[in-house]
Design an enzyme around this catalytic site. Structure first.
Site, PDB file in Angstrom:
ATOM      1  N   TYR A 117     -23.383  -0.522  -1.304  1.00 35.29           N
ATOM      2  CA  TYR A 117     -23.333   1.052  -1.780  1.00 35.29           C
ATOM      3  C   TYR A 117     -22.249   1.086  -3.363  1.00 35.29           C
ATOM      4  CZ  TYR A 117     -24.619   3.590   2.107  1.00 35.29           C
ATOM      5  OH  TYR A 117     -26.023   3.849   3.309  1.00 35.29           O
ATOM      6  N   LYS A 158     -25.725  -8.475  11.184  1.00 31.21           N
ATOM      7  CA  LYS A 158     -26.773  -8.148  11.297  1.00 31.21           C
ATOM      8  C   LYS A 158     -26.680 -10.352  10.813  1.00 31.21           C
ATOM      9  CE  LYS A 158     -31.220  -8.690  11.601  1.00 31.21           C
ATOM     10  NZ  LYS A 158     -31.861  -8.507  13.218  1.00 31.21           N
ATOM     11  N   ASP A 185     -29.891  -4.473  15.192  1.00 28.61           N
ATOM     12  CA  ASP A 185     -31.283  -4.201  15.773  1.00 28.61           C
ATOM     13  C   ASP A 185     -31.001  -3.296  17.344  1.00 28.61           C
ATOM     14  OD1 ASP A 185     -30.835  -6.291  15.494  1.00 28.61           O
ATOM     15  OD2 ASP A 185     -32.688  -7.036  15.685  1.00 28.61           O
ATOM     16  N   ASP A 216     -23.561   4.142   7.699  1.00 25.15           N
ATOM     17  CA  ASP A 216     -24.718   5.346   7.177  1.00 25.15           C
ATOM     18  C   ASP A 216     -25.782   5.293   8.738  1.00 25.15           C
ATOM     19  OD1 ASP A 216     -25.543   6.932   6.065  1.00 25.15           O
ATOM     20  OD2 ASP A 216     -26.087   6.104   4.235  1.00 25.15           O
ATOM     21  N   ASP A 244     -25.715   8.296  11.995  1.00 26.39           N
ATOM     22  CA  ASP A 244     -26.861   9.646  11.657  1.00 26.39           C
ATOM     23  C   ASP A 244     -27.680   9.748  13.602  1.00 26.39           C
ATOM     24  OD1 ASP A 244     -26.159  10.165   9.781  1.00 26.39           O
ATOM     25  OD2 ASP A 244     -28.039  11.421   8.778  1.00 26.39           O
TER      26      ASP A 244
END
Ligand code: NAI
Length: 474
Positions: free
Chosen positions: A137, A184, A217, A241, A245
């Protein structure tokens, strides 16, 4: 409860001014509805309205007029509607600009089941703490060649320590028991590896809070199968992010997902969702997400009784089956707000949770171990634009050509693998001992006689340990 009401009464003795930014699309309609509910609930707030987003693009090319930013800084708290960000080209996200300008480093997204909503799970109660400044970002992107664009993923030790500490302080303050780091680090060994090690370093200071970690994941799979196993999650920006959602979908969708962007001095509260251009101006938008963001804001400001009142009014309305269209109902934005106002409980009848207000995350107590390392440059990765594997000298000064890779896979030395090659190669030159700036400049001059180079990364060692990744097959 007595103490809580006394503290609310004290907080009410003077009004807190909040900068309100209605934003674009459905922003103005949901913001009006939310302010009306808060006023009806007797929130001890004064509102100062400011512009941001597409409507102000003529006055500020980045969609954020200077006076709006100044107002947020002045009042230290803002309630913001969504603002549109064009994809591909155009101005940067207003949200990202605000977060960076005010160093709002922690994005706090509570995800809690609401009554009366038909969802797969009815007992979700977790909090996502998303690092809010770094990762991809930074928006640091370059087109490197006709075929290749790169985006830098930047993870820092101070940024990772700060958000980890915030997550643990939040867990303590909000009476949570466990913080899970989502990452990750098996693939992004250095960047996510740093995020994870900072998390573990901070976790050691909070023996009362259980700490564990999970690959992003796997976290996604577990969130959609057994979300009740999570409590507080802390994560780098991009994963945060996406999973927030996803988590919003567990409790009714974007229309009910609140968020707070928290800095050391300033906080901006806004819904997770965007401007919903498909329903903007139709009076159909669900104001719940922004209302719950406002509830989060009331708690941040210490107005617990008022926060509990608004939240209870909302829960009663939803439990009665009053819903906006996104939740399967027929109610419009205004009518939904009217129903909440009518359902607001009498304050004295309400049990107010004894929750400390503001999460205070102190600066790291431990000295920065990274600064005490001995750093040496032992080589260079030179990224060159070239169609086909470039032919380069095997030795240049103190450097030997150790490896060439294409899209992360080694293509030299040894037989080139049968893979699709793009016009962009990483050429790794290494030396037996530390090299100087002059050595690097000389190397670039020589390489420039053969191919066009795009960018250069020094290969550094800290205390003898390599600070760079290997190519696939290297
Ligand atoms: P979106 O969140 O605006 O819409 C996605 C879907 O959810 C749409 O079908 C929309 O109707 C629905 N939806 C969202 N909020 C709703 C609400 N309160 N009530 C009922 N339905 C709702 O996401 P999209 O379409 O990807 O983005 C649209 C614009 O919003 C873009 O310009 C994007 O950059 C911006 N955006 C702004 C954010 C912010 O300011 N915080 C956050 C996310 C996106």
């Amino acid at each position: 409860m007595q103490t809580q009401q006394a503290s609310d009464a004290h907080a009410s003795s003077c009004l807190t001014t909040v900068a309100v930014i209605p934003g674009d699309g459905i922003g103005p309609e949901i913001t009006r509805a939310v302010v009306r509910v808060l006023e009806a609930a007797g929130a001890p707030l004064a509102w100062e309205w400011h512009e941001a987003g597409l409507g102000s693009i003529e006055r500020a090319a980045n969609g954020l007029p200077a006076e709006t930013l100044a107002a947020i800084q002045r009042h230290r708290v803002a309630l913001k509607g969504p603002t549109a960000t064009p994809s591909g080209a155009g101005h940067k996200s207003v949200n990202v600009t605000i977060r960076k300008a005010l160093d709002l480093y922690a994005n706090v997204r509570p995800v809690r089941s609401l009554p009366g909503l038909k969802t797969r799970f009815d007992d979700v109660d977790l909090v996502i703490v998303r690092e809010n400044i770094e990762d991809t970002y930074g928006g640091i992107e370059h087109r490197q060649s006709p075929e290749v664009v790169q985006c830098l993923k930047v993870i820092t030790r101070p940024g990772s320590l700060a958000v980890a500490r915030y997550a643990f302080e939040l867990a303590r303050t909000w009476g949570r028991r466990r913080v899970t780091c989502v990452h990750k680090a098996n693939i992004h060994k250095l960047s996510d590896g740093l995020f994870l090690s900072c998390f573990q370093e901070v976790a050691a200071e909070y023996p009362d809070i259980k700490a564990d970690d999970i690959l992003v994941d796997n976290a996604c799979m577990q969130l959609v199968t057994q979300p009740e196993r999570f409590d507080v999650l802390v994560t780098p920006n991009l994963y945060g992010d996406i999973i927030s959602d996803l988590a919003a979908g567990l409790v009714g969708g974007l229309g009910v997902a609140p968020a707070g962007n928290i800095g050391r001095e300033v906080a901006v509260f806004e819904a997770v969702h965007g401007t919903a251009p498909d329903i903007a101006g139709l009076g159909l938008a669900n104001p719940t997400a922004l209302l719950l963001s406002a509830v989060q804001m009331l708690r941040y400001l210490g107005h617990h009784a008022c926060a509990a009142r608004v939240e209870e009014g909302l829960r009663r309305v939803l439990a009665d089956g009053v819903r906006t269209r996104d939740l399967g109902g027929t109610c419009g934005t205004e009518a939904f707000a009217d129903a909440i106002v009518a359902a607001l409980p009498v304050e004295s009848q309400l049990a107010v949770p004894q929750q400390a207000s503001r999460v205070v995350a102190q600066a790291p107590a431990t000295p920065d171990a990274a600064s005490s390392s001995v750093w040496e440059v032992r080589g260079v990765d030179v990224f060159v634009e070239h169609r086909g594997i470039p032919q380069l000298p095997a030795r240049i000064g103190p450097f030997a050509l150790a490896m060439i890779s294409n899209r992360g896979t080694k293509v030299y030395p040894g037989p080139a693998p049968d893979i699709m090659l793009v016009d962009w190669h990483r050429c790794r030159y290494v030396a037996d001992s530390a090299v100087s700036e002059d050595d690097v400049v000389m190397l670039l001059k020589q390489i420039g006689q053969h191919v066009s180079w795009m960018h250069v990364e020094k290969l550094r060692h800290a205390d003898g340990v390599a600070c760079y990744s290997k190519a696939q097959g290297e």
